[in-house]
Design a protein around this motif. Structure first.
Motif, PDB file in Angstrom:
ATOM      1  N   ASN A 182       0.586  -1.006   0.133  1.00 24.07           N
ATOM      2  CA  ASN A 182       0.111   0.519   0.201  1.00 24.07           C
ATOM      3  C   ASN A 182       1.338   1.189  -0.285  1.00 24.07           C
ATOM      4  N   ALA A 183       2.315   1.233   0.583  1.00 20.66           N
ATOM      5  CA  ALA A 183       3.349   2.307   0.945  1.00 20.66           C
ATOM      6  C   ALA A 183       3.499   2.810  -0.585  1.00 20.66           C
ATOM      7  N   ALA A 184       3.530   1.285  -1.368  1.00 20.39           N
ATOM      8  CA  ALA A 184       4.871   1.554  -2.905  1.00 20.39           C
ATOM      9  C   ALA A 184       3.074   2.023  -3.763  1.00 20.39           C
ATOM     10  N   TYR A 185       1.947   1.779  -3.501  1.00 22.37           N
ATOM     11  CA  TYR A 185       0.838   2.101  -4.231  1.00 22.37           C
ATOM     12  C   TYR A 185       0.803   3.160  -4.149  1.00 22.37           C
ATOM     13  N   LYS A 186       0.776   4.358  -2.837  1.00 21.44           N
ATOM     14  CA  LYS A 186       0.540   5.399  -3.435  1.00 21.44           C
ATOM     15  C   LYS A 186       1.735   6.513  -3.232  1.00 21.44           C
ATOM     16  N   THR A 187       2.529   6.401  -2.839  1.00 24.30           N
ATOM     17  CA  THR A 187       4.016   6.739  -3.979  1.00 24.30           C
ATOM     18  C   THR A 187       3.756   7.126  -4.751  1.00 24.30           C
ATOM     19  N   MET A 188       3.638   5.967  -5.539  1.00 24.91           N
ATOM     20  CA  MET A 188       3.036   6.228  -7.282  1.00 24.91           C
ATOM     21  C   MET A 188       1.973   7.202  -7.178  1.00 24.91           C
ATOM     22  N   VAL A 189       0.782   7.067  -7.034  1.00 21.83           N
ATOM     23  CA  VAL A 189      -0.525   8.521  -6.831  1.00 21.83           C
ATOM     24  C   VAL A 189       0.343   9.760  -6.704  1.00 21.83           C
ATOM     25  N   GLU A 190       0.893   9.587  -5.791  1.00 20.97           N
ATOM     26  CA  GLU A 190       1.614  10.979  -4.771  1.00 20.97           C
ATOM     27  C   GLU A 190       2.361  11.362  -6.115  1.00 20.97           C
ATOM     28  N   ASN A 191       2.947  10.065  -6.987  1.00 19.52           N
ATOM     29  CA  ASN A 191       4.075  10.489  -7.100  1.00 19.52           C
ATOM     30  C   ASN A 191       3.024  11.019  -9.306  1.00 19.52           C
ATOM     31  N   GLY A 192       1.931  11.048  -9.022  1.00 19.30           N
ATOM     32  CA  GLY A 192       0.898  11.609 -10.474  1.00 19.30           C
ATOM     33  C   GLY A 192       0.822   9.700 -11.259  1.00 19.30           C
ATOM     34  N   TYR A 193       1.230   9.107 -11.160  1.00 18.87           N
ATOM     35  CA  TYR A 193       0.674   7.679 -11.985  1.00 18.87           C
ATOM     36  C   TYR A 193      -0.696   7.118 -11.751  1.00 18.87           C
ATOM     37  N   ASN A 194      -0.990   6.344 -12.527  1.00 21.76           N
ATOM     38  CA  ASN A 194      -2.176   6.140 -12.817  1.00 21.76           C
ATOM     39  C   ASN A 194      -2.983   4.762 -12.064  1.00 21.76           C
ATOM     40  N   ALA A 195      -1.725   4.771 -10.917  1.00 24.98           N
ATOM     41  CA  ALA A 195      -2.284   3.326 -10.243  1.00 24.98           C
ATOM     42  C   ALA A 195      -3.115   2.431  -9.785  1.00 24.98           C
ATOM     43  N   THR A 196      -3.644   1.518  -9.614  1.00 28.01           N
ATOM     44  CA  THR A 196      -5.450   1.459  -8.607  1.00 28.01           C
ATOM     45  C   THR A 196      -4.497   0.080  -7.845  1.00 28.01           C
ATOM     46  N   TRP A 197      -5.889   0.458  -6.541  1.00 30.25           N
ATOM     47  CA  TRP A 197      -5.309  -0.531  -5.402  1.00 30.25           C
ATOM     48  C   TRP A 197      -6.000  -2.011  -5.106  1.00 30.25           C
ATOM     49  N   GLN A 198      -6.466  -3.290  -5.389  1.00 29.01           N
ATOM     50  CA  GLN A 198      -6.351  -3.950  -4.992  1.00 29.01           C
ATOM     51  C   GLN A 198      -6.217  -4.828  -3.623  1.00 29.01           C
ATOM     52  N   THR A 199      -6.895  -6.008  -3.057  1.00 28.82           N
ATOM     53  CA  THR A 199      -6.857  -6.638  -1.990  1.00 28.82           C
ATOM     54  C   THR A 199      -7.783  -7.470  -2.307  1.00 28.82           C
ATOM     55  N   TYR A 200      -6.889  -9.056  -1.361  1.00 24.66           N
ATOM     56  CA  TYR A 200      -7.227 -10.472  -1.630  1.00 24.66           C
ATOM     57  C   TYR A 200      -7.568 -11.374  -0.471  1.00 24.66           C
ATOM     58  N   THR A 201      -8.371 -12.017  -0.436  1.00 22.76           N
ATOM     59  CA  THR A 201      -8.467 -12.787   0.869  1.00 22.76           C
ATOM     60  C   THR A 201      -7.074 -13.317   0.217  1.00 22.76           C
ATOM     61  N   MET A 202      -5.969 -13.366   0.516  1.00 25.74           N
ATOM     62  CA  MET A 202      -4.912 -14.893  -0.041  1.00 25.74           C
ATOM     63  C   MET A 202      -3.362 -14.154   1.252  1.00 25.74           C
ATOM     64  N   GLN A 203      -2.581 -14.706   1.363  1.00 23.42           N
ATOM     65  CA  GLN A 203      -1.219 -15.215   1.964  1.00 23.42           C
ATOM     66  C   GLN A 203      -0.293 -14.207   0.323  1.00 23.42           C
ATOM     67  N   HIS A 204       0.976 -14.698   0.579  1.00 20.84           N
ATOM     68  CA  HIS A 204       2.017 -14.620  -0.620  1.00 20.84           C
ATOM     69  C   HIS A 204       1.679 -15.307  -2.073  1.00 20.84           C
ATOM     70  N   ASN A 205       0.311 -15.375  -2.425  1.00 22.14           N
ATOM     71  CA  ASN A 205       0.084 -15.711  -3.851  1.00 22.14           C
ATOM     72  C   ASN A 205      -0.722 -15.590  -4.620  1.00 22.14           C
ATOM     73  N   VAL A 206      -0.743 -15.819  -5.356  1.00 21.61           N
ATOM     74  CA  VAL A 206      -2.309 -15.492  -6.424  1.00 21.61           C
ATOM     75  C   VAL A 206      -3.406 -16.345  -6.052  1.00 21.61           C
ATOM     76  N   CYS A 207      -4.528 -15.612  -6.246  1.00 20.22           N
ATOM     77  CA  CYS A 207      -5.884 -16.223  -6.305  1.00 20.22           C
ATOM     78  C   CYS A 207      -6.274 -16.438  -7.138  1.00 20.22           C
ATOM     79  N   MET A 208      -7.804 -16.764  -7.451  1.00 19.42           N
ATOM     80  CA  MET A 208      -8.305 -17.421  -8.994  1.00 19.42           C
ATOM     81  C   MET A 208      -9.389 -15.886  -8.928  1.00 19.42           C
TER      82      MET A 208
END
Length: 223
Positions: A182-208
């Motif tokens: 989330n800190a990285a996301y905020k840094t991108m937005v504060e620097n004017g980048y077109n970033a979006t942020w989404q969280t998922y109910t998971m650990q350090h992996n990807v989910c369906m």
């Protein structure tokens, strides 16, 4: 000295590709780790997308007792501010840039290339994309964080300010805590980048659900 081009696992469409996704793996993994997700994305057959999954070089990792493994950079401590080794990040970013340039030379323009990365690979994606000199189609930064965020303001190139940047993280991630993403996301937005942020109910992996959302996002940015 120009490094040899990174070796990759390649997934090519039936027709001549007009777009490319370069997907960078995490610590200790290889290009084979994420290659099986291509069919899971269920992209339409009309999309002629080539996927490249490069292998990071092997190097000793300080926090793992100096054990050699595939890694985009050394991790000298788990401290939030100094987790990523800047010299290693910059060297790997240069190698990935060479891979992007090779795709451009093969006939796929930068505007049809997506740079994606998971964990360590996401660190490289977030470091390279804002500094890259040509507009990319999109950037995916999954379960990741940023190397030396304070450097971005002075080093950023405006050309990818409007480029869609999909950032996603697991709420139960114990490897890269969600606050780092989330800190990285905020840094991108504060620097004017077109970033979006989404969280998922998971650990350090990807989910369906995340893969489904990635598929929708890829179809949008490569439409």
């Amino acid at each position: 000295m120009i490094e040899p081009l990174l070796q990759c696992v390649e997934n090519t469409p039936a027709s001549t590709p007009d777009a490319c996704v370069i997907w960078l793996h995490g610590l200790g993994d290889s290009g084979h780790g994420f290659a099986p997700i291509v069919p899971e994305l269920k992209l339409p057959g009309s999309m002629a997308v080539k996927f490249l999954f490069p292998h990071a070089p092997e190097r000793p990792i300080t926090i793992n007792g100096g054990m050699r493994m595939r890694a985009w950079y050394d991790i000298k401590s788990l401290d939030f501010e100094s987790r990523a080794d800047l010299d290693g990040v910059e060297a790997s970013a240069l190698q990935v840039e060479q891979l992007i340039r090779a795709q451009i030379e093969s006939g796929i323009p930068a505007s049809r290339i997506v740079l994606a990365g998971f964990s360590q690979g996401g660190v490289i994606a977030l470091h390279l994309a804002p500094r890259f000199s040509e507009k990319l189609a999109g950037v995916m930064a999954l379960s990741t964080y940023m190397c030396e965020p304070s450097l971005l303001a002075n080093q950023a190139n405006d050309v990818n300010k409007e480029t869609p940047i999909m950032m996603a993280h697991g709420e139960q991630d114990e490897v890269v805590p969600v606050f780092m993403g989330n800190a990285a996301y905020k840094t991108m937005v504060e620097n004017g980048y077109n970033a979006t942020w989404q969280t998922y109910t998971m650990q350090h992996n990807v989910c369906m659900q995340e893969l489904n959302d990635i598929s929708v996002w890829l179809q949008k940015v490569l439409a």
